[in-house]
Design a protein around this motif. Structure first.
Motif, PDB file in Angstrom:
ATOM      1  N   LEU A   1      42.249  44.915 -15.150  1.00 23.11           N
ATOM      2  CA  LEU A   1      40.859  44.467 -15.271  1.00 23.11           C
ATOM      3  C   LEU A   1      40.761  42.953 -15.132  1.00 23.11           C
ATOM      4  CD1 LEU A   1      37.893  45.062 -15.865  1.00 23.11           C
ATOM      5  CD2 LEU A   1      38.422  44.932 -18.310  1.00 23.11           C
ATOM      6  N   LEU A   2      41.635  42.241 -15.794  1.00 23.13           N
ATOM      7  CA  LEU A   2      41.617  40.780 -15.694  1.00 23.13           C
ATOM      8  C   LEU A   2      41.878  40.317 -14.262  1.00 23.13           C
ATOM      9  CD1 LEU A   2      43.404  39.767 -19.010  1.00 23.13           C
ATOM     10  CD2 LEU A   2      41.181  38.897 -18.246  1.00 23.13           C
ATOM     11  N   GLU A   3      42.852  40.933 -13.588  1.00 20.51           N
ATOM     12  CA  GLU A   3      43.154  40.511 -12.219  1.00 20.51           C
ATOM     13  C   GLU A   3      42.001  40.821 -11.267  1.00 20.51           C
ATOM     14  OE1 GLU A   3      46.795  40.832 -10.289  1.00 20.51           O
ATOM     15  OE2 GLU A   3      47.932  39.943 -11.944  1.00 20.51           O
ATOM     16  N   ALA A   4      41.289  41.910 -11.530  1.00 17.93           N
ATOM     17  CA  ALA A   4      40.142  42.263 -10.690  1.00 17.93           C
ATOM     18  C   ALA A   4      39.014  41.249 -10.821  1.00 17.93           C
ATOM     19  CB  ALA A   4      39.632  43.656 -11.047  1.00 17.93           C
ATOM     20  N   ILE A   5      39.064  40.456 -11.887  1.00 19.31           N
ATOM     21  CA  ILE A   5      38.060  39.412 -12.103  1.00 19.31           C
ATOM     22  C   ILE A   5      38.612  38.041 -11.726  1.00 19.31           C
ATOM     23  CG2 ILE A   5      36.634  38.245 -13.832  1.00 19.31           C
ATOM     24  CD1 ILE A   5      36.721  40.918 -15.429  1.00 19.31           C
ATOM     25  N   VAL A   6      39.747  37.697 -12.310  1.00 18.23           N
ATOM     26  CA  VAL A   6      40.317  36.355 -12.156  1.00 18.23           C
ATOM     27  C   VAL A   6      40.738  36.062 -10.715  1.00 18.23           C
ATOM     28  CG1 VAL A   6      42.198  34.830 -12.878  1.00 18.23           C
ATOM     29  CG2 VAL A   6      41.100  36.317 -14.542  1.00 18.23           C
ATOM     30  N   LEU A   7      41.282  37.064 -10.031  1.00 15.67           N
ATOM     31  CA  LEU A   7      41.821  36.835  -8.689  1.00 15.67           C
ATOM     32  C   LEU A   7      40.947  37.445  -7.593  1.00 15.67           C
ATOM     33  CD1 LEU A   7      45.611  37.425  -9.442  1.00 15.67           C
ATOM     34  CD2 LEU A   7      44.362  35.263  -9.342  1.00 15.67           C
ATOM     35  N   SER A   8      39.660  37.574  -7.869  1.00 13.34           N
ATOM     36  CA  SER A   8      38.753  38.127  -6.863  1.00 13.34           C
ATOM     37  C   SER A   8      37.587  37.179  -6.632  1.00 13.34           C
ATOM     38  CB  SER A   8      38.216  39.489  -7.321  1.00 13.34           C
ATOM     39  OG  SER A   8      37.147  39.319  -8.247  1.00 13.34           O
ATOM     40  N   ASP A   9      36.733  37.556  -5.674  1.00 12.28           N
ATOM     41  CA  ASP A   9      35.535  36.758  -5.421  1.00 12.28           C
ATOM     42  C   ASP A   9      34.315  37.343  -6.121  1.00 12.28           C
ATOM     43  OD1 ASP A   9      35.036  39.035  -3.955  1.00 12.28           O
ATOM     44  OD2 ASP A   9      34.841  38.024  -2.015  1.00 12.28           O
ATOM     45  N   GLY A  10      34.561  38.388  -6.914  1.00 13.29           N
ATOM     46  CA  GLY A  10      33.459  39.000  -7.639  1.00 13.29           C
ATOM     47  C   GLY A  10      32.523  39.822  -6.782  1.00 13.29           C
TER      48      GLY A  10
ATOM     49  N   PRO B   1      48.243  45.055  -8.925  1.00 11.28           N
ATOM     50  CA  PRO B   1      47.990  44.447  -7.619  1.00 11.28           C
ATOM     51  C   PRO B   1      46.963  45.213  -6.795  1.00 11.28           C
ATOM     52  CG  PRO B   1      50.146  45.502  -7.652  1.00 11.28           C
ATOM     53  CD  PRO B   1      49.653  45.472  -9.065  1.00 11.28           C
ATOM     54  N   ALA B   2      46.876  46.525  -6.994  1.00 11.51           N
ATOM     55  CA  ALA B   2      45.861  47.302  -6.273  1.00 11.51           C
ATOM     56  C   ALA B   2      44.469  46.830  -6.666  1.00 11.51           C
ATOM     57  CB  ALA B   2      46.027  48.789  -6.578  1.00 11.51           C
ATOM     58  N   ALA B   3      44.271  46.582  -7.958  1.00 11.07           N
ATOM     59  CA  ALA B   3      42.981  46.086  -8.438  1.00 11.07           C
ATOM     60  C   ALA B   3      42.716  44.675  -7.935  1.00 11.07           C
ATOM     61  CB  ALA B   3      42.952  46.119  -9.970  1.00 11.07           C
ATOM     62  N   GLU B   4      43.736  43.839  -7.970  1.00  9.55           N
ATOM     63  CA  GLU B   4      43.590  42.452  -7.515  1.00  9.55           C
ATOM     64  C   GLU B   4      43.219  42.363  -6.039  1.00  9.55           C
ATOM     65  OE1 GLU B   4      46.197  39.091  -5.592  1.00  9.55           O
ATOM     66  OE2 GLU B   4      47.277  40.363  -7.011  1.00  9.55           O
ATOM     67  N   LYS B   5      43.906  43.161  -5.223  1.00  8.10           N
ATOM     68  CA  LYS B   5      43.738  43.054  -3.771  1.00  8.10           C
ATOM     69  C   LYS B   5      42.538  43.819  -3.235  1.00  8.10           C
ATOM     70  CE  LYS B   5      48.650  42.224  -2.939  1.00  8.10           C
ATOM     71  NZ  LYS B   5      49.876  42.680  -2.215  1.00  8.10           N
ATOM     72  N   GLY B   6      41.820  44.502  -4.092  1.00  6.38           N
ATOM     73  CA  GLY B   6      40.610  45.180  -3.649  1.00  6.38           C
ATOM     74  C   GLY B   6      40.838  46.520  -2.992  1.00  6.38           C
ATOM     75  N   HIS B   7      41.930  47.191  -3.353  1.00  7.57           N
ATOM     76  CA  HIS B   7      42.195  48.518  -2.791  1.00  7.57           C
ATOM     77  C   HIS B   7      41.513  49.572  -3.662  1.00  7.57           C
ATOM     78  CE1 HIS B   7      44.852  46.555  -0.062  1.00  7.57           C
ATOM     79  NE2 HIS B   7      45.823  46.342  -0.931  1.00  7.57           N
ATOM     80  N   LEU B   8      40.231  49.758  -3.411  1.00  4.89           N
ATOM     81  CA  LEU B   8      39.411  50.615  -4.263  1.00  4.89           C
ATOM     82  C   LEU B   8      39.933  52.045  -4.317  1.00  4.89           C
ATOM     83  CD1 LEU B   8      36.917  51.183  -5.975  1.00  4.89           C
ATOM     84  CD2 LEU B   8      35.586  51.401  -3.848  1.00  4.89           C
ATOM     85  N   GLU B   9      40.217  52.643  -3.177  1.00  9.35           N
ATOM     86  CA  GLU B   9      40.675  54.027  -3.162  1.00  9.35           C
ATOM     87  C   GLU B   9      42.044  54.149  -3.834  1.00  9.35           C
ATOM     88  OE1 GLU B   9      40.595  57.980  -2.921  1.00  9.35           O
ATOM     89  OE2 GLU B   9      38.948  56.604  -2.521  1.00  9.35           O
ATOM     90  N   THR B  10      42.871  53.148  -3.666  1.00  9.02           N
ATOM     91  CA  THR B  10      44.175  53.132  -4.328  1.00  9.02           C
ATOM     92  C   THR B  10      44.007  53.135  -5.846  1.00  9.02           C
ATOM     93  OG1 THR B  10      45.040  51.826  -2.473  1.00  9.02           O
ATOM     94  CG2 THR B  10      46.392  51.932  -4.466  1.00  9.02           C
ATOM     95  N   VAL B  11      43.100  52.316  -6.322  1.00 10.75           N
ATOM     96  CA  VAL B  11      42.812  52.273  -7.754  1.00 10.75           C
ATOM     97  C   VAL B  11      42.359  53.646  -8.235  1.00 10.75           C
ATOM     98  CG1 VAL B  11      41.228  51.342  -9.498  1.00 10.75           C
ATOM     99  CG2 VAL B  11      42.284  49.810  -7.820  1.00 10.75           C
ATOM    100  N   ARG B  12      41.497  54.278  -7.473  1.00  8.77           N
ATOM    101  CA  ARG B  12      41.009  55.613  -7.859  1.00  8.77           C
ATOM    102  C   ARG B  12      42.137  56.631  -7.917  1.00  8.77           C
ATOM    103  NH1 ARG B  12      35.646  55.266  -3.957  1.00  8.77           N
ATOM    104  NH2 ARG B  12      34.213  54.411  -5.538  1.00  8.77           N
TER     105      ARG B  12
END
Length: 217
Positions: free
Chosen positions: A159-168, A128-139
């Protein structure tokens, strides 16, 4: 069997303590540090520290929800369970990761967070961190031994959620790059056999397409 296990866990939570807010929950809600410290120093601490409100949340879980960083520090320093589950199957650690509560996330990681624990979707904190765009959290999470290629019940990796559920956009481009740099497998498909590259191509996410190809997709 997993659904039955989750149901039994929830039943256990609700039976273990009253489903109503306690004075400690109230102090967290009001951001009353003085009252929290007083309760933690009193004989009431053992009985209140892990009690649940009507949503099955401990005071620590509530502090994560409200981003009460200083209160979370106090509760954790007195032994609050960073892996306690609420009615939604979230823990303080999982919720901090999903909501990008980075200061509290670091505290949970320093105090026994279960990196293998998963939320109600079967996902680790990284997904969910990747999906929601929490960059620092991902790091932060990528610096731990968390399983980067874990697949949740929807059939998606971080990785899939960062693509499928994002605006790119730029944030998710950076997240995709962080995942790739950390060794994410760019060829793991979703449950329908669609790869990260194919998802990116379908959405015309050009920069992500370039990253994936460069990584061997």
């Amino acid at each position: 069997m997993e659904k039955m296990s989750n149901l039994l866990t929830l039943v256990g939570i609700l039976m273990a303590s009253p489903a109503q807010a306690t004075p400690l929950h109230d102090a967290v809600t009001q951001n009353n540090l003085t009252e929290v410290r007083a309760i933690m120093s009193s004989e009431k601490r053992p009985q209140l520290l892990e009690m649940r409100d009507e949503l099955g949340r401990t005071p620590l879980q509530l502090s994560v929800h409200l981003n009460r960083v200083e209160i979370a520090k106090i509760l954790i320093s007195h032994g609050a369970d960073v892996n306690a589950r609420d009615a939604k199957q979230d823990t303080p650690y999982l919720l901090a990761g999903a909501e990008g509560r980075n200061e509290i996330l670091k505290l949970t990681l320093e105090n026994g967070a279960d990196l293998k624990s998963t939320n109600r979707y079967g996902g680790t904190a990284l997904i969910p961190a990747a999906e929601k765009g929490h960059l620092e959290t991902v790091r932060i999470l990528l610096k731990t031994k968390i399983e980067i290629d874990h697949v949740n019940r929807l059939g998606w990796t971080a990785l899939l959620e960062a693509i499928v559920l994002s605006d790119g956009g730029e944030i998710h481009q950076k997240i995709v790059q962080e995942l790739i740099n950390a060794g994410a497998n760019v060829r793991i498909p979703d449950k329908d056999g669609v790869t990260p590259l194919q998802h990116a191509q379908k959405r015309n996410y050009q920069k992500i397409i370039e990253m994936l190809k460069k990584a061997g997709a």
